[in-house]
Enzyme design. Structure first.
Site, short mmCIF file in Angstrom:
data_model
loop_
_atom_site.label_atom_id
_atom_site.label_comp_id
_atom_site.label_asym_id
_atom_site.label_seq_id
_atom_site.Cartn_x
_atom_site.Cartn_y
_atom_site.Cartn_z
N HIS A 12 63.15 1.12 3.48
CA HIS A 12 64.39 0.75 4.18
C HIS A 12 65.64 0.77 3.29
CE1 HIS A 12 63.49 -3.76 3.13
NE2 HIS A 12 64.25 -3.22 2.20
N HIS A 59 67.66 -9.56 4.62
CA HIS A 59 68.12 -9.72 3.23
C HIS A 59 69.31 -10.67 3.21
CE1 HIS A 59 66.02 -5.82 3.37
NE2 HIS A 59 65.83 -5.91 2.07
N HIS A 196 59.64 -1.01 -6.23
CA HIS A 196 61.00 -1.10 -6.77
C HIS A 196 61.29 -2.49 -7.31
CE1 HIS A 196 61.65 -2.44 -2.57
NE2 HIS A 196 62.92 -2.72 -2.77
N GLU A 243 57.75 -6.36 -0.75
CA GLU A 243 58.05 -5.97 0.64
C GLU A 243 56.88 -5.22 1.28
OE1 GLU A 243 62.93 -5.42 0.28
OE2 GLU A 243 61.68 -3.64 0.31
C1 DHB Z 1 67.49 -1.29 -2.69
C2 DHB Z 1 66.26 -1.37 -2.05
C3 DHB Z 1 66.01 -2.39 -1.12
O1 DHB Z 1 64.80 -2.55 -0.51
C4 DHB Z 1 66.98 -3.30 -0.82
O2 DHB Z 1 66.72 -4.19 0.15
C5 DHB Z 1 68.22 -3.24 -1.47
C6 DHB Z 1 68.47 -2.23 -2.40
C7 DHB Z 1 67.79 -0.20 -3.66
O3 DHB Z 1 66.91 0.60 -3.98
O4 DHB Z 1 68.94 -0.10 -4.09
FE FE Z 2 64.77 -4.51 0.64
#
Ligand code: DHB
Ligand code: FE
Length: 319
Positions: A12, A59, A196, A243
């Site tokens: 997302h 978020h 991530h 997530e």
């Molecule tokens: C990023 C990824 C996410 O899942 C998020 O909620 C906010 C930022 C990113 O990769 O920048």
């Molecule tokens: Fe996210």
């Protein structure tokens, strides 16, 4: 009877939404990502679900550190896009399906999953970006192709639910859907991830090996995947990699054995590994994916055969 016909997993990343909104999808960096969803959008147009349940995370848009439900089901008639700091995204208001959502709330809560019921809720990139990836760009004044029931999962403040709890909730959602009398084809999205980490000394962490094993197990051995503890996600996939537990709600709502229709994986988009999968239940019931439009003139027996043949997925893979 309503039924879940397929599950969709999708990242997302908010910058994907910004690329769509600012007309950058043809730039090489972004084209690499969007081209991985072209077959999925064709699949979605053909499948024509009546309703989508989107398991996603907020978020700090609708909720905040002051109040964060573990599982929150959107039972409202509509869900406006949230202002995430630079105005709401130019996407249509998401229309809900209050009667099915309330039915799911009743069934799942009586099955001892204590959902929070949300009768008013704005939705952020966690939901609208996967919807764009699967439905394409939709003009702000047009309509998303189907109504959506949002299920928000807390993965932003410790402790999030375990992968196993998510998986079991998926099973309870499936039972709820199958006890709803209307004849509806439902798809369920699991969103977020893949690996991530956005801040701290490990910012920028991506672990493709872990992500690919996650997709393999999601497809073939979800029970094993459901046993993976939080600490493994944190260590291997980064702080925001947690997530990924949301994909287990989607997987729990499907059959033990599914057909993998499509998979896509690319690194990176912004700070994140982008993962995507479509898993289909094998058809058992009357209404074919895409509705009755062609099958209606056939006798029921022929209709079943045609539905089974059509729903048999062509295995298209891209990694
Ligand atoms: C990023 C990824 C996410 O899942 C998020 O909620 C906010 C930022 C990113 O990769 O920048
Ligand atoms: Fe996210």
């Amino acid at each position: 009877m309503a039924r879940i016909i397929a599950g969709i997993g999708s990242s997302h990343v908010p910058a994907i939404g910004a690329a769509i909104d600012n007309g950058k999808t043809e730039e090489p960096y972004w084209k690499r990502i969007f081209s991985g969803f072209e077959k999925s959008q064709a699949w979605m147009r053909e499948t024509k679900p009546d309703v989508a349940i989107v398991v996603y995370n907020d978020h700090a848009s609708a909720f905040s550190v002051e109040m964060i439900p573990t599982f929150a089901l959107g039972c409202a008639a509509e869900f406006p896009p949230a202002d995430e700091g630079w105005g709401p995204r130019p996407v249509p208001v998401v229309k809900g399906y209050p009667s099915l959502a309330s039915h799911i709330a009743q069934s799942v809560i009586l099955d001892e999953f204590d959902l929070t019921i949300c009768n008013k809720m704005e939705v952020d990139h966690g939901m609208t970006v996967p919807m764009n990836l699967l439905f394409g760009k939709v003009d702000k004044n047009a309509h998303w192709p189907c109504p959506v029931i949002p299920l928000a999962v807390n993965v932003v403040m410790y402790p999030p639910p375990t992968g196993h709890r998510c998986y079991m909730l998926g099973k309870a959602i499936r039972k709820a859907v199958e006890s709803y009398p209307e004849d509806l084809n439902v798809v369920i999205f699991g969103t977020g991830g893949l690996s991530h980490q956005i801040s701290g000394p490990r910012a920028g962490l991506i672990n493709s090996k872990w992500d690919k094993a996650f997709l393999d197990n999601l497809s073939k051995d979800p029970q094993k995947l459901a046993k993976v503890p939080h600490v493994d996600y944190m260590r291997e996939a980064g702080a925001e990699g947690i997530e990924m537990v949301m994909w287990l709600v989607m997987r729990g709502a499907l059959d033990d054995k599914v057909d993998e229709v499509y998979r896509f994986y690319t690194v990176p988009a912004s700070n994140t590994a982008v993962g995507h999968i479509i898993l289909a239940n094998r058809p058992r019931t009357a209404k074919p994916a895409g509705g009755y439009k062609h099958a209606a003139k056939h006798k029921p027996a022929a209709k079943h055969k045609r539905a089974a043949a059509r729903a048999k997925p062509a295995l298209i893979r891209s990694r």
